[in-house]
Design an enzyme around this catalytic site. Structure first.
Site, mmCIF file in Angstrom:
data_model
loop_
_atom_site.group_PDB
_atom_site.id
_atom_site.type_symbol
_atom_site.label_atom_id
_atom_site.label_comp_id
_atom_site.label_asym_id
_atom_site.label_seq_id
_atom_site.Cartn_x
_atom_site.Cartn_y
_atom_site.Cartn_z
ATOM 1 N N ARG A 35 0.820 -1.224 0.000
ATOM 2 C CA ARG A 35 0.000 0.000 0.000
ATOM 3 C C ARG A 35 0.849 1.267 0.000
ATOM 4 O O ARG A 35 0.456 2.273 -0.584
ATOM 5 C CB ARG A 35 -0.909 0.013 1.230
ATOM 6 C CG ARG A 35 -2.046 -0.943 1.093
ATOM 7 C CD ARG A 35 -2.926 -0.899 2.310
ATOM 8 N NE ARG A 35 -4.064 -1.777 2.130
ATOM 9 C CZ ARG A 35 -4.852 -2.188 3.111
ATOM 10 N NH1 ARG A 35 -4.629 -1.804 4.356
ATOM 11 N NH2 ARG A 35 -5.874 -2.979 2.864
ATOM 12 N N LYS A 198 -20.136 -17.121 0.279
ATOM 13 C CA LYS A 198 -21.583 -17.039 0.444
ATOM 14 C C LYS A 198 -22.298 -16.206 -0.606
ATOM 15 O O LYS A 198 -21.774 -15.205 -1.077
ATOM 16 C CB LYS A 198 -21.891 -16.425 1.813
ATOM 17 C CG LYS A 198 -21.480 -17.315 2.960
ATOM 18 C CD LYS A 198 -21.831 -16.668 4.267
ATOM 19 C CE LYS A 198 -21.666 -17.650 5.416
ATOM 20 N NZ LYS A 198 -22.039 -17.024 6.683
ATOM 21 N N GLY A 354 -10.275 -9.318 -1.994
ATOM 22 C CA GLY A 354 -9.092 -9.828 -1.307
ATOM 23 C C GLY A 354 -8.673 -11.231 -1.713
ATOM 24 O O GLY A 354 -7.520 -11.471 -2.043
ATOM 25 N N GLY A 377 -13.114 -3.572 0.283
ATOM 26 C CA GLY A 377 -14.510 -3.190 0.524
ATOM 27 C C GLY A 377 -14.980 -2.072 -0.403
ATOM 28 O O GLY A 377 -16.125 -2.075 -0.868
HETATM 29 P P1 AMP Z 1 -15.516 -14.368 0.108
HETATM 30 O O1 AMP Z 1 -14.801 -13.581 1.159
HETATM 31 O O2 AMP Z 1 -16.998 -14.422 0.291
HETATM 32 O O3 AMP Z 1 -15.117 -13.990 -1.289
HETATM 33 O O4 AMP Z 1 -15.071 -15.873 0.331
HETATM 34 C C1 AMP Z 1 -13.769 -16.319 0.154
HETATM 35 C C2 AMP Z 1 -13.621 -17.640 0.846
HETATM 36 O O5 AMP Z 1 -14.527 -18.565 0.316
HETATM 37 C C3 AMP Z 1 -12.260 -18.262 0.702
HETATM 38 O O6 AMP Z 1 -11.607 -18.221 1.936
HETATM 39 C C4 AMP Z 1 -12.550 -19.689 0.267
HETATM 40 O O7 AMP Z 1 -11.815 -20.643 1.003
HETATM 41 C C5 AMP Z 1 -14.016 -19.842 0.579
HETATM 42 N N1 AMP Z 1 -14.653 -20.860 -0.241
HETATM 43 C C6 AMP Z 1 -14.542 -21.021 -1.566
HETATM 44 N N2 AMP Z 1 -15.208 -22.115 -1.969
HETATM 45 C C7 AMP Z 1 -15.747 -22.663 -0.877
HETATM 46 C C8 AMP Z 1 -16.544 -23.829 -0.660
HETATM 47 N N3 AMP Z 1 -16.898 -24.629 -1.668
HETATM 48 N N4 AMP Z 1 -16.936 -24.093 0.605
HETATM 49 C C9 AMP Z 1 -16.568 -23.287 1.610
HETATM 50 N N5 AMP Z 1 -15.815 -22.184 1.460
HETATM 51 C C10 AMP Z 1 -15.405 -21.868 0.227
#
Ligand code: AMP
Length: 396
Positions: A35, A198, A354, A377
Site C-alpha cells: 500500500r 456465500k 481480497g 470493501g
Molecule cells: P468471500 O470472502 O466471500 O469472497 O469468500 C472467500 C472464501 O470462500 C475463501 O476463503 C474460500 O476458502 C471460501 N470458499 C470457496 N469455496 C468454498 C466452498 N466450496 N466451501 C466453503 N468455502 C469456500
C-alpha cells in the site's frame, strides 16, 4: 475536475490522503509494504514538479486516542529510505506543531502526520476536524481508494474546503477509471465470474451486474445454494437455506434478461473441511451426506473456460473453491490461468476482492491480467453500484 497529470504542483503544499494502513509485526516492522509503494507515483510527481507533500492516513483501529502500536511514526524510516530524503513527522495530525511544520515546508519536503484515527472526529466525519486538516495544505489529493467508501473527515468531508483544488491521486484515478471501464464501458461479450463463500455477500453485486453482463459464472461455496435451489443434492456443502428462494429468483431473472447463468456441473468433494480429508469428484447435483463440495471439478473448468475464452471483458471476484488448501485449489488455479489466457488474447480483465487477488499471487499470475483492484470493501461497493463518498467528494 482536475487531473493530477495536468496539474503543476510547483510551490504548492499538497495534502494527500493515503492508505498506509499496513500490517506491522511486534517490533513495528512493516510486513507488507504494497500500500505504501503504490503511493510513490503520486508523491514523486508532486515532488518532481517542485511541490511539497503532507501525507495523512489512518493505521489500525485505535480506541480514540494515541496508542504506540498504531503510531504512523513506525512508517517514517521506510518512507525516508524509499523517497530518498528525511521524511518529517508531526506527532499530532492537527494543532500547533502540525501547523508550524506544514507552514515551514519547502519544495521537495515530505511531512507525515500522525494517525488520523487518534481523533474520533475522523471516523465521525466531523467538519471542524476536516477544516483543521484542510488548513495544512493548498491542494487536496485523495489517493486512498481503500477507504473511499467511508464518509470520513479526511476521505470525503475535507474536499469541501478545496472546491477548486482537489483531485484523485494516480492510484485512485486508475481504480476509478478501470472499474468504470468494466461497469459502464464494457466491450461485449462481458463475463462476470463470482465465487467465494456465500451468496449473501454477493447479492448486490449480482443485481447490479445483471443488466450489464452477457455471462454470469458462479463457483465457490455460493454455488451450492444455487444448486440446492434448483433441486440438486449438495450433502454437507455450505448452503444458505434462507436464500434458496432468492437464488431461484436470480436464476429465473437471468433467464428473463437473456443472461447466460453458468453453474458448475461437477465438484471436488471431501468428507471434512480439511486438507487431510478424503477427497473425490462428484456430480455437483448429487453429493452424498456427509460429503461437502470444496472446489469445482474438471468438467466445470472446461465449461467455464469455453465462455471465458470468448469474452471481451472479464470481471472476476471470489475464488472457485477453498484455494487456501492445496487439495481444493485446482478450480481457482484453472480459472486464473483461463482469465490470463483470455487477457493474452486481447480481453480486458479486472480482478478484485481480497481472496481473488491472493489467489492470483499464489499462482503467480498477478501480471497476467489487465487490472488488479486492491480496493477491497471499496471495490465491492463500487461494483454493487453504490456511490463512494470519497469519489463523489472529488467528482462533485
Ligand atoms: P468471500 O470472502 O466471500 O469472497 O469468500 C472467500 C472464501 O470462500 C475463501 O476463503 C474460500 O476458502 C471460501 N470458499 C470457496 N469455496 C468454498 C466452498 N466450496 N466451501 C466453503 N468455502 C469456500
Amino acid at each position: 475536475m482536475l487531473n493530477i497529470d495536468n496539474f503543476n504542483f510547483r510551490d504548492k503544499k499538497a495534502l494527500i490522503r493515503v492508505d498506509y494502513n499496513v500490517p506491522l509485526d511486534e517490533t513495528f516492522q512493516i510486513t507488507d509494504t504494497t500500500r505504501i509503494d503504490a503511493t510513490f507515483i503520486t508523491i514523486n510527481k508532486i515532488l518532481y514538479d517542485g511541490g511539497s507533500v503532507i501525507l495523512m492516513s489512518h493505521l489500525g483501529r485505535p480506541k480514540g486516542g494515541p496508542e504506540e502500536k498504531f503510531s504512523l511514526k513506525h512508517i517514517v524510516p521506510y518512507l525516508s529510505a524509499k523517497l530518498n530524503r528525511t521524511v518529517l513527522f508531526a506527532d499530532d495530525c492537527i494543532g500547533e506543531s502540525a501547523i508550524n511544520m506544514a507552514a515551514g515546508l519547502k519544495p521537495g519536503d515530505v511531512l507525515l502526520l500522525e494517525n488520523l484515527r487518534f481523533y474520533k472526529e475522523e471516523e465521525k466525519g466531523d467538519e471542524d476536524f476536516a477544516r483543521k486538516l484542510s488548513g495544512l495544505g493548498d491542494v487536496y489529493v485523495n489517493d486512498a481508494f481503500g477507504t473511499a467508501h467511508r464518509p470520513h473527515a479526511s476521505t470525503a468531508i475535507i474536499a469541501k474546503f478545496f472546491p477548486n483544488n482537489k483531485m484523485f491521486g494516480y492510484l485512485m484515478a486508475s481504480e476509478v477509471s478501470n472499474l468504470n471501464k468494466v461497469l459502464t464501458d464494457a466491450k461485449h461479450p462481458f463475463t462476470a465470474i463470482l465465487g467465494g463463500a456465500k451468496v449473501s455477500g454477493k447479492i448486490e453485486i449480482i443485481n447490479h451486474l445483471m443488466d450489464k453482463v452477457d455471462n454470469l459464472i458462479v463457483g465457490g461455496g455460493m454455488m451450492f445454494t444455487f444448486i440446492k435451489a434448483l433441486g440438486g443434492e449438495v450433502g454437507n456443502s455450505l448452503v444458505e437455506e434462507e436464500l434458496l428462494d432468492l437464488s431461484r429468483n436470480i436464476v429465473e431473472g437471468a433467464k428473463m434478461m437473456g443472461v447466460n447463468f453458468y453453474l458448475p456441473v461437477d465438484a471436488v468433494i471431501a468428507d471434512a473441511f480439511s486438507n487431510d480429508a478424503n477427497v473425490k469428484s462428484a456430480n455437483a447435483y448429487d453429493i452424498p451426506d456427509p460429503w461437502m463440495g470444496l472446489d469445482i471439478g474438471p468438467s466445470s473448468c472446461q465449461k467455464f473456460d469455453h465462455v471465458i475464452q470468448k469474452s471481451a471483458t472479464i470481471l472476476w471476484n471470489g475464488p472457485m473453491g477453498v484455494f487456501e488448501m492445496d487439495h481444493f485449489e485446482e478450480g481457482t488455479k484453472f480459472i486464473a490461468h483461463s482469465v490470463a489466457q483470455a487477457t493474452e488474447n486481447g480481453a480486458f480483465s479486472l480482478v478484485g476482492g481480497g481472496d481473488s487477488v491472493a489467489a492470483l499471487h499464489k499462482f503467480e499470475l498477478t501480471d497476467k491480467v489487465s487490472y488488479v483492484s486492491t480496493g477491497g470493501g471499496a471495490m465491492l461497493e463500487f461494483i454493487e453500484g453504490k456511490e463512494l463518498p470519497g469519489v463523489k467528494a472529488i467528482e462533485d
